[in-house]
Design a protein around this motif. Structure first.
Motif, PDB file in Angstrom:
ATOM      1  N   MET A  41       0.856  -1.181   0.000  1.00  0.00           N
ATOM      2  CA  MET A  41       0.000   0.000   0.000  1.00  0.00           C
ATOM      3  C   MET A  41       0.896   1.237   0.000  1.00  0.00           C
ATOM      4  O   MET A  41       1.116   1.871   1.032  1.00  0.00           O
ATOM      5  CB  MET A  41      -0.926  -0.023   1.216  1.00  0.00           C
ATOM      6  N   THR A  42       1.427   1.575  -1.150  1.00  0.00           N
ATOM      7  CA  THR A  42       2.409   2.654  -1.231  1.00  0.00           C
ATOM      8  C   THR A  42       1.724   4.017  -1.194  1.00  0.00           C
ATOM      9  O   THR A  42       0.525   4.134  -1.468  1.00  0.00           O
ATOM     10  CB  THR A  42       3.241   2.544  -2.526  1.00  0.00           C
ATOM     11  N   PRO A  43       2.490   5.075  -0.905  1.00  0.00           N
ATOM     12  CA  PRO A  43       1.912   6.429  -0.950  1.00  0.00           C
ATOM     13  C   PRO A  43       1.477   6.843  -2.353  1.00  0.00           C
ATOM     14  O   PRO A  43       0.768   7.838  -2.504  1.00  0.00           O
ATOM     15  CB  PRO A  43       3.070   7.310  -0.459  1.00  0.00           C
ATOM     16  N   PHE A  44       1.874   6.068  -3.350  1.00  0.00           N
ATOM     17  CA  PHE A  44       1.549   6.397  -4.733  1.00  0.00           C
ATOM     18  C   PHE A  44       0.498   5.453  -5.308  1.00  0.00           C
ATOM     19  O   PHE A  44       0.293   5.390  -6.512  1.00  0.00           O
ATOM     20  CB  PHE A  44       2.827   6.349  -5.583  1.00  0.00           C
ATOM     21  N   GLY A  45      -0.167   4.742  -4.424  1.00  0.00           N
ATOM     22  CA  GLY A  45      -1.207   3.822  -4.841  1.00  0.00           C
ATOM     23  C   GLY A  45      -0.814   2.390  -4.556  1.00  0.00           C
ATOM     24  O   GLY A  45       0.358   2.079  -4.301  1.00  0.00           O
ATOM     25  N   PRO A  46      -1.791   1.485  -4.598  1.00  0.00           N
ATOM     26  CA  PRO A  46      -1.514   0.089  -4.286  1.00  0.00           C
ATOM     27  C   PRO A  46      -0.821  -0.629  -5.439  1.00  0.00           C
ATOM     28  O   PRO A  46      -0.981  -0.258  -6.602  1.00  0.00           O
ATOM     29  CB  PRO A  46      -2.916  -0.493  -4.061  1.00  0.00           C
ATOM     30  N   VAL A  47      -0.056  -1.668  -5.085  1.00  0.00           N
ATOM     31  CA  VAL A  47       0.441  -2.569  -6.112  1.00  0.00           C
ATOM     32  C   VAL A  47      -0.726  -3.433  -6.599  1.00  0.00           C
ATOM     33  O   VAL A  47      -1.817  -3.409  -6.025  1.00  0.00           O
ATOM     34  CB  VAL A  47       1.593  -3.450  -5.581  1.00  0.00           C
ATOM     35  N   ALA A  48      -0.493  -4.192  -7.668  1.00  0.00           N
ATOM     36  CA  ALA A  48      -1.563  -5.033  -8.213  1.00  0.00           C
ATOM     37  C   ALA A  48      -1.856  -6.222  -7.320  1.00  0.00           C
ATOM     38  O   ALA A  48      -3.015  -6.621  -7.141  1.00  0.00           O
ATOM     39  CB  ALA A  48      -1.175  -5.514  -9.613  1.00  0.00           C
ATOM     40  N   ALA A  49      -0.798  -6.815  -6.747  1.00  0.00           N
ATOM     41  CA  ALA A  49      -0.981  -8.071  -6.021  1.00  0.00           C
ATOM     42  C   ALA A  49       0.216  -8.327  -5.120  1.00  0.00           C
ATOM     43  O   ALA A  49       1.293  -7.753  -5.308  1.00  0.00           O
ATOM     44  CB  ALA A  49      -1.151  -9.232  -6.991  1.00  0.00           C
ATOM     45  N   VAL A  50       0.008  -9.208  -4.151  1.00  0.00           N
ATOM     46  CA  VAL A  50       1.117  -9.794  -3.404  1.00  0.00           C
ATOM     47  C   VAL A  50       1.093 -11.288  -3.671  1.00  0.00           C
ATOM     48  O   VAL A  50       0.027 -11.904  -3.770  1.00  0.00           O
ATOM     49  CB  VAL A  50       1.033  -9.502  -1.887  1.00  0.00           C
ATOM     50  N   ARG A  62      -6.400 -11.403   4.996  1.00  0.00           N
ATOM     51  CA  ARG A  62      -6.981 -10.757   6.180  1.00  0.00           C
ATOM     52  C   ARG A  62      -6.282  -9.427   6.474  1.00  0.00           C
ATOM     53  O   ARG A  62      -6.935  -8.441   6.823  1.00  0.00           O
ATOM     54  CB  ARG A  62      -6.874 -11.683   7.394  1.00  0.00           C
ATOM     55  N   THR A  63      -4.971  -9.418   6.345  1.00  0.00           N
ATOM     56  CA  THR A  63      -4.209  -8.201   6.627  1.00  0.00           C
ATOM     57  C   THR A  63      -4.605  -7.080   5.675  1.00  0.00           C
ATOM     58  O   THR A  63      -4.859  -5.936   6.104  1.00  0.00           O
ATOM     59  CB  THR A  63      -2.703  -8.479   6.515  1.00  0.00           C
ATOM     60  N   LEU A  64      -4.677  -7.389   4.400  1.00  0.00           N
ATOM     61  CA  LEU A  64      -5.059  -6.372   3.415  1.00  0.00           C
ATOM     62  C   LEU A  64      -6.502  -5.918   3.616  1.00  0.00           C
ATOM     63  O   LEU A  64      -6.810  -4.728   3.499  1.00  0.00           O
ATOM     64  CB  LEU A  64      -4.852  -6.917   2.002  1.00  0.00           C
ATOM     65  N   ASP A  65      -7.371  -6.846   3.933  1.00  0.00           N
ATOM     66  CA  ASP A  65      -8.773  -6.480   4.175  1.00  0.00           C
ATOM     67  C   ASP A  65      -8.903  -5.578   5.398  1.00  0.00           C
ATOM     68  O   ASP A  65      -9.675  -4.607   5.390  1.00  0.00           O
ATOM     69  CB  ASP A  65      -9.624  -7.740   4.366  1.00  0.00           C
ATOM     70  N   ASP A  66      -8.145  -5.899   6.446  1.00  0.00           N
ATOM     71  CA  ASP A  66      -8.189  -5.078   7.658  1.00  0.00           C
ATOM     72  C   ASP A  66      -7.748  -3.647   7.374  1.00  0.00           C
ATOM     73  O   ASP A  66      -8.191  -2.708   8.054  1.00  0.00           O
ATOM     74  CB  ASP A  66      -7.289  -5.677   8.739  1.00  0.00           C
ATOM     75  N   TRP A  67      -6.890  -3.469   6.392  1.00  0.00           N
ATOM     76  CA  TRP A  67      -6.374  -2.158   6.022  1.00  0.00           C
ATOM     77  C   TRP A  67      -7.115  -1.560   4.829  1.00  0.00           C
ATOM     78  O   TRP A  67      -6.617  -0.643   4.186  1.00  0.00           O
ATOM     79  CB  TRP A  67      -4.871  -2.251   5.736  1.00  0.00           C
ATOM     80  N   GLN A  68      -8.315  -2.090   4.549  1.00  0.00           N
ATOM     81  CA  GLN A  68      -9.145  -1.598   3.441  1.00  0.00           C
ATOM     82  C   GLN A  68      -8.391  -1.594   2.096  1.00  0.00           C
ATOM     83  O   GLN A  68      -8.475  -0.638   1.323  1.00  0.00           O
ATOM     84  CB  GLN A  68      -9.688  -0.187   3.719  1.00  0.00           C
ATOM     85  N   ALA A  69      -7.665  -2.664   1.841  1.00  0.00           N
ATOM     86  CA  ALA A  69      -6.922  -2.799   0.586  1.00  0.00           C
ATOM     87  C   ALA A  69      -7.406  -4.026  -0.175  1.00  0.00           C
ATOM     88  O   ALA A  69      -6.610  -4.840  -0.659  1.00  0.00           O
ATOM     89  CB  ALA A  69      -5.425  -2.879   0.852  1.00  0.00           C
TER      90      ALA A  69
END
Length: 253
Positions: A41-50, A62-69
């Motif tokens: 979740m970069t300051p310049f927008g999210p990456v496509a995937a992990v 779960r981690t990404l969902d918790d952070w609204q990503a």
């Protein structure tokens, strides 16, 4: 068709949105995967995937969902890295990853079996994995082109894989001596074009800088045009590339 243009800053920001940020190490930990998701979740927008091991797919989601990503996809790599697991094992890995919350599966094609003359192993595994993913998740097939080496072998296996209908074909795991090369990328992109341009392309393994990323992104854009320039068609899989992209944008990695 023309290739990609723009300043380094513009190109770096565009590349962030096409990045599949990867951590596929034997010693990965919960803390490392959480940190990976945070970096995504970069300051310049999210990456496509992990992209992570199946055992970490649920944690990453779960981690990404918790952070609204939610827009960041979680990719689980199966039959990784050696491509030597049985079809039954790959089916179990795939089912478990999807049940845990993976959005996509990255299947390492059984390239060693292919090099030994066994085409059936790859066909059976790919068909089984595609059936599990159907209607549930996108499927990437990693070919390990640096081991296959021979252009005709790479071209032939690309066509056979594309005909099954995955979402992407990918160059490499990043875990062998020779990973992505311009020659292999061109062969794969041409095979995609020959069969209708419906399957996406991922370059991975040894892509560390913006210049290296742009080489492969430019190949795809030049062949397919701007409608192909999105994370559903072209991605760069990398662990350290984000550091260089952030530096280009004036930040530390």
């Amino acid at each position: 068709m023309t290739g990609i243009t723009g300043s380094d800053e513009e190109l770096a920001q565009r590349a962030i949105g096409l990045l599949e940020l990867t951590s596929l190490n034997n010693d990965d930990t919960v803390e490392r995967i959480i940190a990976l998701c945070h970096r995504a979740m970069t300051p310049f927008g999210p990456v496509a995937a992990v992209c992570v091991a199946p055992r970490f797919a649920g944690l990453a989601r779960r981690t990404l969902d918790d952070w609204q990503a939610r827009e960041i996809k979680v990719v689980a790599a199966v039959n990784f890295p050696g491509g030597t697991a049985s079809t039954q094992t790959v089916e179990s890995q795939t089912q478990a990853a999807l049940m845990a919350g993976a959005d996509e599966i990255d299947l390492v094609y059984p390239f060693r079996a292919l090099m030994a003359g066994n085409r059936l192993a790859g066909a059976q595994m790919l068909t089984a994995c595609k059936a599990i993913c159907e209607g549930r998740a996108g499927l990437t097939v990693t070919l390990e082109t640096g081991v296959l080496r021979d252009p005709q072998i790479i071209h032939d296996v690309c066509r056979r894989v594309i005909e099954v209908g995955p979402a992407f074909i990918k160059t490499s795991t990043g875990k062998v001596c020779v990973n992505v090369t311009p020659q292999a990328a061109r062969i794969m992109i041409e095979a995609i074009a020959e069969l209708g341009g419906q399957v996406g392309f991922k370059a991975a393994g040894g892509v560390h800088t913006l210049a290296q990323a742009n080489l492969y992104l430019d190949m795809a854009l030049s062949r397919f045009g701007p409608l192909w320039f999105g994370p559903d068609k072209v991605r760069i899989g990398a662990a350290s590339l984000l550091d260089d992209l952030l530096l280009r944008l004036g930040m530390c990695g």
